[in-house]
Design an enzyme around this catalytic site. Structure first.
Site, PDB file in Angstrom:
ATOM      1  N   LYS A  33      39.245  47.884  35.736  1.00 27.46           N
ATOM      2  CA  LYS A  33      39.693  47.168  34.536  1.00 27.46           C
ATOM      3  C   LYS A  33      38.552  46.416  33.852  1.00 27.46           C
ATOM      4  CE  LYS A  33      44.517  46.678  36.010  1.00 27.46           C
ATOM      5  NZ  LYS A  33      44.485  47.306  37.342  1.00 27.46           N
ATOM      6  N   SER A  75      41.180  48.450  41.200  1.00 32.51           N
ATOM      7  CA  SER A  75      41.414  47.697  39.964  1.00 32.51           C
ATOM      8  C   SER A  75      40.180  47.063  39.345  1.00 32.51           C
ATOM      9  CB  SER A  75      42.464  46.606  40.205  1.00 32.51           C
ATOM     10  OG  SER A  75      43.765  47.131  40.056  1.00 32.51           O
ATOM     11  N   SER A  81      46.110  41.829  36.414  1.00 34.61           N
ATOM     12  CA  SER A  81      45.825  43.187  36.854  1.00 34.61           C
ATOM     13  C   SER A  81      46.949  44.126  36.408  1.00 34.61           C
ATOM     14  CB  SER A  81      45.641  43.260  38.379  1.00 34.61           C
ATOM     15  OG  SER A  81      44.895  44.408  38.749  1.00 34.61           O
TER      16      SER A  81
END
Length: 475
Positions: free
Chosen positions: A113, A110, A307
């Protein structure tokens, strides 16, 4: 430097007309709908205390030798596996201070991102809003809803994302535009996106596992099937949510209900090209209404703070659209790579198959991440500073709320602000840390060969690395 970051972010927020009324994006997403007539005004909240320690602009910079001495014993521990890649740099100068495989592409999870956030802010700008439109269809009584890629679109005021655009507002506009004519059919145009709705590199359980879902140009509430339950779970810190299998059709049926059209009269199709009106009736393709998403600066904040994988994939496609690429997984990856290169980042150290980090086909180097964070914080591109607003704070918020609590890691509490990433065998963290002398550093640690059952140990080892930077002057 934190003062500079704060000033830059205030300028960005002012540019898009956002008033920051209270701390905590989860509570209100930086503001809620105004109270109605007769509603008592709540008492003013006290000024929030500082979460991140102030930094001294004249603080001494750590030396490479000092950083190496602090980190060398920590980066080779068995809990992190045998593929540990690290980059540490000074934010003010961009000078590298430590590296271990820093230019090697690693599965990022993640922390992807951060790249999605920076590239969409560069490509679209912080004030951009994603439209959802309704137009007249080719047949009498037909209304076409055209998805523009807003994943936060709500059905009504009870939606998951506070302040989001709403289908009931769009339906009211359609009724006004049609006058006395009653809609009889709703066509769902989600043709803006192309390619598969699931990225081929996703694990098999992601499409139905509650953290991913089908990516379509029209959806409501991030494709969540039970918004009421999802909001309760979110308040308890659980971001898992069951998703509908066909988000575009589900949104189309919700829109049809608002227009009084039966579910059986909803089908996929495409909007007709605009044509002249016949009398008072809007001609095929004529716009009947439009609603717009929250501004991009707030969508990025939502993506990073929670997230949110669905929002991330939608924002990646906005980069593709801004760069005239297909709004697909492949097109978004190519567009984000191109924008990264435009920003002067080492795009040859970047391979993106998606925008969320769910794909194991992604590769990002730690040095690209520290370069990206330094660029967002140096004031040269003020619009990029919006990525900092949603970053979790150690031992206080988001995915770092319950970390940096042990004796070995408490030095990082309140002075580390970072994005985390987790997949089976993959653990990552990238963000900012203020040293004991008050110098602001950026750091990224990515590891993608951790034993499958090693999540707790790997997180503890990552936290010790951040805490070591926070607790030393490293000179």
């Amino acid at each position: 430097m934190p003062v500079l970051l704060a000033a830059v972010l205030v300028l960005v927020l002012a540019a898009v007309g956002i008033a920051v009324l209270r701390p905590g994006p989860v509570a209100e997403w930086l503001g809620d709908e105004p109270a109605g007539p007769g509603v008592a005004t709540p008492a003013a909240e006290p000024a929030p205390v500082a979460v991140l320690a102030a930094a001294d602009a004249n603080a001494p910079m750590p030396t490479p030798e000092g950083v190496r001495a602090a980190l060398a014993p920590l980066v080779g521990v068995p809990a992190l596996g045998d593929r540990v890649h690290v980059s540490v740099a000074d934010v003010a100068t961009g000078q590298p201070l430590f590296g271990r495989g820093e230019d090697d592409g690693t599965v990022p999870a993640s922390v992807t991102k951060l790249v999605t956030g920076v590239t969409v802010l560069a490509a679209r700008g912080p004030a951009y809003r994603i439209p959802t439109r309704a137009v007249a269809g080719a047949a009498p009584g037909e209304v076409v809803i055209v998805g523009g890629g807003d994943p936060t679109l709500a059905v009504d005021k009870k939606g998951f994302y506070p302040g989001a655009a709403r289908l009931d507002d769009l339906a009211a506009q359609v009724r006004d535009a049609l006058g006395g004519a009653k809609p009889t059919k709703v066509t769902v145009d989600s043709s803006l996106y192309s390619g598969p709705v699931f990225e081929p590199g996703w694990d098999d359980d992601i499409p139905t596992g509650g953290y991913g879902g089908a990516i379509t140009a029209l959806m409501t509430d991030g494709a969540r099937s039970d918004v009421t339950r999802a909001k309760k779970d979110e308040a308890a810190g659980n971001h898992w949510a069951e998703r509908v299998s066909q988000p575009d059709l589900a949104a189309g049926r919700a829109f049809a209900r608002l227009l009084g059209v039966p579910p059986g009269a909803v089908a996929r199709g495409t909007a007709p090209a605009p044509a002249p009106a016949a009398g008072a009736t809007p001609g095929p393709g004529a716009e009947l209404g439009k609603v717009e998403s929250l501004p991009m600066v707030r969508l990025v904040d939502i993506m990073i703070s929670d997230s949110d994988n669905i929002v991330a994939e939608a924002l990646a496609r906005q980069v593709a659209l801004a760069r005239d690429q297909p709004a697909s997984f492949v097109g978004a990856g190519a567009a984000m790579d191109a924008v990264a290169a435009e920003l002067g980042l080492p795009a040859d150290e970047l391979t993106l198959a998606d925008g969320s980090g769910l794909s194991r086909s992604n590769r990002i180097s730690p040095s690209l991440l520290t370069d990206l964070i330094a660029l967002a914080g140096d004031g040269s591109r003020p619009e990029l500073a919006a990525i900092f607003g949603g970053l979790p704070v150690a031992d206080w918020s988001g995915t770092l709320a319950d970390r940096y609590e042990t004796a070995a890691t408490k030095a990082g509490a309140g002075v580390i602000r970072a994005k985390t990433g987790t997949l089976t065998k993959v653990h990552a963290i990238a963000g900012l840390v203020s040293t004991s002398d008050g110098r602001l550093l950026t750091f990224a640690v990515l590891t993608d060969a951790v034993p499958p059952d090693g999540l707790t140990a790997a997180r503890g080892a990552l936290d010790r690395i951040g805490a070591a930077l926070a607790g030393c002057g490293c000179r």
